[in-house]
Write an enzyme that holds these catalytic residues in place. Structure first.
Site, PDB file in Angstrom:
ATOM      1  N   CYS A   1      -0.501   4.201   1.960  1.00 20.82           N
ATOM      2  CA  CYS A   1      -0.380   4.043   3.416  1.00 20.82           C
ATOM      3  C   CYS A   1       1.062   4.242   3.875  1.00 20.82           C
ATOM      4  O   CYS A   1       1.326   4.893   4.871  1.00 20.82           O
ATOM      5  CB  CYS A   1      -0.803   2.644   3.842  1.00 20.82           C
ATOM      6  SG  CYS A   1      -2.249   2.008   3.014  1.00 20.82           S
ATOM      7  N   ASP A   2       2.007   3.644   3.151  1.00 20.57           N
ATOM      8  CA  ASP A   2       3.368   3.546   3.671  1.00 20.57           C
ATOM      9  C   ASP A   2       4.389   4.429   2.948  1.00 20.57           C
ATOM     10  O   ASP A   2       5.525   4.560   3.420  1.00 20.57           O
ATOM     11  CB  ASP A   2       3.852   2.085   3.579  1.00 20.57           C
ATOM     12  CG  ASP A   2       2.978   1.145   4.403  1.00 20.57           C
ATOM     13  OD1 ASP A   2       2.396   1.612   5.395  1.00 20.57           O
ATOM     14  OD2 ASP A   2       2.867  -0.036   4.046  1.00 20.57           O
TER      15      ASP A   2
ATOM     16  N   CYS B   1       0.836  -1.195   0.000  1.00 18.95           N
ATOM     17  CA  CYS B   1       0.000   0.000   0.000  1.00 18.95           C
ATOM     18  C   CYS B   1       0.875   1.250   0.000  1.00 18.95           C
ATOM     19  O   CYS B   1       1.346   1.686   1.043  1.00 18.95           O
ATOM     20  CB  CYS B   1      -0.945  -0.017   1.204  1.00 18.95           C
ATOM     21  SG  CYS B   1      -2.072   1.388   1.231  1.00 18.95           S
TER      22      CYS B   1
HETATM   23  P1  FAD Z   1     -10.335  -5.446   7.028  1.00 21.63           P
HETATM   24  O1  FAD Z   1      -9.528  -4.456   7.733  1.00 21.63           O
HETATM   25  O2  FAD Z   1      -9.720  -6.237   5.941  1.00 21.63           O
HETATM   26  O3  FAD Z   1     -10.960  -6.409   8.127  1.00 21.63           O
HETATM   27  C1  FAD Z   1     -11.706  -7.520   7.792  1.00 21.63           C
HETATM   28  C2  FAD Z   1     -11.697  -8.464   8.958  1.00 21.63           C
HETATM   29  O4  FAD Z   1     -12.687  -9.468   8.743  1.00 21.63           O
HETATM   30  C3  FAD Z   1     -10.373  -9.207   9.170  1.00 21.63           C
HETATM   31  O5  FAD Z   1      -9.988  -9.125  10.519  1.00 21.63           O
HETATM   32  C4  FAD Z   1     -10.688 -10.634   8.771  1.00 21.63           C
HETATM   33  O6  FAD Z   1      -9.939 -11.584   9.523  1.00 21.63           O
HETATM   34  C5  FAD Z   1     -12.157 -10.710   9.152  1.00 21.63           C
HETATM   35  N1  FAD Z   1     -12.870 -11.790   8.443  1.00 21.63           N
HETATM   36  C6  FAD Z   1     -12.677 -12.225   7.168  1.00 21.63           C
HETATM   37  N2  FAD Z   1     -13.491 -13.267   6.914  1.00 21.63           N
HETATM   38  C7  FAD Z   1     -14.191 -13.491   8.066  1.00 21.63           C
HETATM   39  C8  FAD Z   1     -15.173 -14.449   8.455  1.00 21.63           C
HETATM   40  N3  FAD Z   1     -15.586 -15.396   7.599  1.00 21.63           N
HETATM   41  N4  FAD Z   1     -15.668 -14.413   9.716  1.00 21.63           N
HETATM   42  C9  FAD Z   1     -15.249 -13.458  10.606  1.00 21.63           C
HETATM   43  N5  FAD Z   1     -14.326 -12.536  10.291  1.00 21.63           N
HETATM   44  C10 FAD Z   1     -13.808 -12.556   9.041  1.00 21.63           C
HETATM   45  N6  FAD Z   1      -5.618   2.465   5.310  1.00 21.63           N
HETATM   46  C11 FAD Z   1      -5.516   3.747   5.731  1.00 21.63           C
HETATM   47  O7  FAD Z   1      -6.507   4.483   5.704  1.00 21.63           O
HETATM   48  N7  FAD Z   1      -4.338   4.234   6.229  1.00 21.63           N
HETATM   49  C12 FAD Z   1      -3.220   3.472   6.320  1.00 21.63           C
HETATM   50  O8  FAD Z   1      -2.162   3.958   6.737  1.00 21.63           O
HETATM   51  C13 FAD Z   1      -3.302   2.125   5.905  1.00 21.63           C
HETATM   52  N8  FAD Z   1      -2.223   1.306   5.990  1.00 21.63           N
HETATM   53  C14 FAD Z   1      -2.317   0.011   5.555  1.00 21.63           C
HETATM   54  C15 FAD Z   1      -1.188  -0.791   5.615  1.00 21.63           C
HETATM   55  C16 FAD Z   1      -1.263  -2.102   5.199  1.00 21.63           C
HETATM   56  C17 FAD Z   1      -0.031  -2.971   5.299  1.00 21.63           C
HETATM   57  C18 FAD Z   1      -2.483  -2.629   4.673  1.00 21.63           C
HETATM   58  C19 FAD Z   1      -2.563  -4.065   4.224  1.00 21.63           C
HETATM   59  C20 FAD Z   1      -3.609  -1.823   4.589  1.00 21.63           C
HETATM   60  C21 FAD Z   1      -3.539  -0.492   5.010  1.00 21.63           C
HETATM   61  N9  FAD Z   1      -4.618   0.366   4.921  1.00 21.63           N
HETATM   62  C22 FAD Z   1      -4.543   1.656   5.380  1.00 21.63           C
HETATM   63  C23 FAD Z   1      -5.892  -0.099   4.343  1.00 21.63           C
HETATM   64  C24 FAD Z   1      -6.872  -0.452   5.455  1.00 21.63           C
HETATM   65  O9  FAD Z   1      -6.239  -1.292   6.377  1.00 21.63           O
HETATM   66  C25 FAD Z   1      -8.105  -1.130   4.875  1.00 21.63           C
HETATM   67  O10 FAD Z   1      -8.680  -0.308   3.884  1.00 21.63           O
HETATM   68  C26 FAD Z   1      -9.149  -1.367   5.953  1.00 21.63           C
HETATM   69  O11 FAD Z   1      -8.597  -2.076   7.030  1.00 21.63           O
HETATM   70  C27 FAD Z   1     -10.329  -2.154   5.397  1.00 21.63           C
HETATM   71  O12 FAD Z   1     -11.228  -2.313   6.451  1.00 21.63           O
HETATM   72  P2  FAD Z   1     -12.364  -3.417   6.410  1.00 21.63           P
HETATM   73  O13 FAD Z   1     -13.086  -3.238   7.695  1.00 21.63           O
HETATM   74  O14 FAD Z   1     -13.128  -3.330   5.159  1.00 21.63           O
HETATM   75  O15 FAD Z   1     -11.641  -4.819   6.370  1.00 21.63           O
END
Ligand code: FAD
Ligand code: NAP
Length: 319
Positions: free
Chosen positions: A145-146, A142
């Site tokens: 992000c980084d 990302c």
């Molecule tokens: P996620 O954060 O992906 O969470 C989904 C969760 O659901 C996970 O914990 C997963 O285990 C769980 N899950 C999946 N399937 C199931 C199931 N069947 N049952 C129960 N639970 C389940 N964004 C920023 O704004 N700023 C940043 O600085 C930034 N840095 C980042 C750095 C990295 C390395 C990465 C990979 C991403 C970064 N992002 C950043 C992006 C950000 O993390 C994501 O956009 C955000 O976390 C997405 O949120 P979400 O709630 O949609 O899903």
């Protein structure tokens, strides 16, 4: 049989924001945050990174884990129940919906009036030799992000991929790096024409076509080179770079609803534009699982809020 009013599947910013809004509306939601679901810790993708500097309200920055822990605490404060289990199976064929967690797959299903799917997505990785050693020590998935962290400032960087994300990330990184290489496996870019033109015009950017990556190299602590191979000449060389960014696509976590709800060609859940409604009434999607484009914590939290409001309205119309 256990019955819930709203079930939220996922444990990242989208799920926890949806939970906060529903809990404050006195609809006690249940969140299944997962137990290393999809290979990611409860709390989601933010737990895999260090400092978050672009989430509004935290001018000093904070760690990704701390940010989601705060979100969880806030959701629980208003009555959210968080269960650390992974949802293994969902049946959307009739309402109330049915689902099973990994621990009760053979038992009676739990029923629910509405579901918010917020299971996120994961960046595709190449699994190069050296990747594990230098992951987050020079390698990231990302750039937005980084990209701004000190180890990349005025250093040569590389982005792997030839789509819009790769071009956008490479252009973004030219603000920080001394030079940015775009490593493209074919002899053309897949990105839109306008994006291609921008990349081609940027003096700090060099496109390496017909090039695949072979190994991530470094001093044991930080990345300092990418071994590459020209697929036409078979010639290998070391590209000196201090940052390596993967932009080869993401995989949305939709396997539990496969075939039951409309998805786009890349597997993301389709939502009615401007809402979190899906092709199944009462089943909503928020966060990265329905967003191929922005994929940020703040946009995930935003659509989590929308899903809660959409679900609340749906429930009140049923009553
Ligand atoms: P996620 O954060 O992906 O969470 C989904 C969760 O659901 C996970 O914990 C997963 O285990 C769980 N899950 C999946 N399937 C199931 C199931 N069947 N049952 C129960 N639970 C389940 N964004 C920023 O704004 N700023 C940043 O600085 C930034 N840095 C980042 C750095 C990295 C390395 C990465 C990979 C991403 C970064 N992002 C950043 C992006 C950000 O993390 C994501 O956009 C955000 O976390 C997405 O949120 P979400 O709630 O949609 O899903
Ligand atoms: P994408 O279009 O699927 O492109 C992925 C790129 O990664 C392709 O160039 C692909 O190469 C390459 N790739 C895949 N696996 C690889 C591997 N193992 N090794 C090396 N390279 C590999 O993904 P995206 O760029 O993330 O875009 C996803 C969608 O979002 C697209 O529809 C895109 O238009 C959209 N998007 C739009 C914008 C914008 O409009 N501003 C910005 C970002 C994304 P091949 O071409 O050889 O397959």
């Amino acid at each position: 049989m256990t019955h819930q009013k709203v079930t939220i599947i996922g444990g990242g910013p989208a799920a926890l924001t949806a939970a906060l809004y529903l809990a404050r509306a006195e609809i006690k939601p249940t969140v299944y945050e997962g137990l290393l679901a999809n290979g990611i810790a409860a709390g989601g993708q933010l737990t895999t990174t260090t400092e978050i500097e672009n989430f509004p309200g935290f001018p000093e920055g904070l760690t990704g884990t701390e940010l989601v822990e705060r979100m969880k605490k806030q959701a629980e404060k208003f009555g959210t129940e968080v269960i650390t289990e992974t949802v293994a199976k969902v049946d959307l064929s009739s309402r109330p919906f049915k689902f099973w967690t990994e621990w009760n797959e053979d038992a009676e299903p739990i029923t629910t009036d509405a579901i918010i799917l917020a299971t996120g997505a994961s960046a595709k990785r190449l699994n190069l030799p050296g990747e594990e050693t230098y992951w987050q020590q020079g390698i990231s998935a990302c750039a937005v992000c980084d990209g701004a962290v000190p180890i990349f400032r005025n250093k040569p960087l590389a982005v792997i991929g030839g789509g819009d994300s790769a071009c956008e990330e490479a252009l973004f990184l030219t603000k920080y790096g001394s030079k940015v290489y775009l490593v493209v496996r074919k002899d053309y870019l897949r990105a839109s024409t306008i994006m291609q033109r921008r990349v081609e015009k940027n003096d700090k950017l060099e496109i390496l076509y017909n090039t695949v990556s072979v190994e991530a190299k470094g001093d044991g602590k930080l990345l300092n080179a990418l071994r590459i191979k020209n697929v036409k000449t078979e010639e290998e060389s070391d590209l000196p770079v201090n940052g390596l960014f993967y932009a080869i696509g993401h995989t949305p976590a939709t396997s539990i609803v496969q075939g039951q709800v409309e998805t786009d060609a890349n597997g993301y859940i389709k939502t009615v534009p401007g809402t979190t409604h899906t092709s199944v009434e009462g089943f909503f999607a928020a966060g990265d699982v329905q967003d191929e484009r922005y994929r940020q914590a703040i946009t995930s939290a935003g659509t989590g809020c929308m899903a809660a409001l959409d679900a609340e309205k749906f429930l009140s119309e049923q009553e």
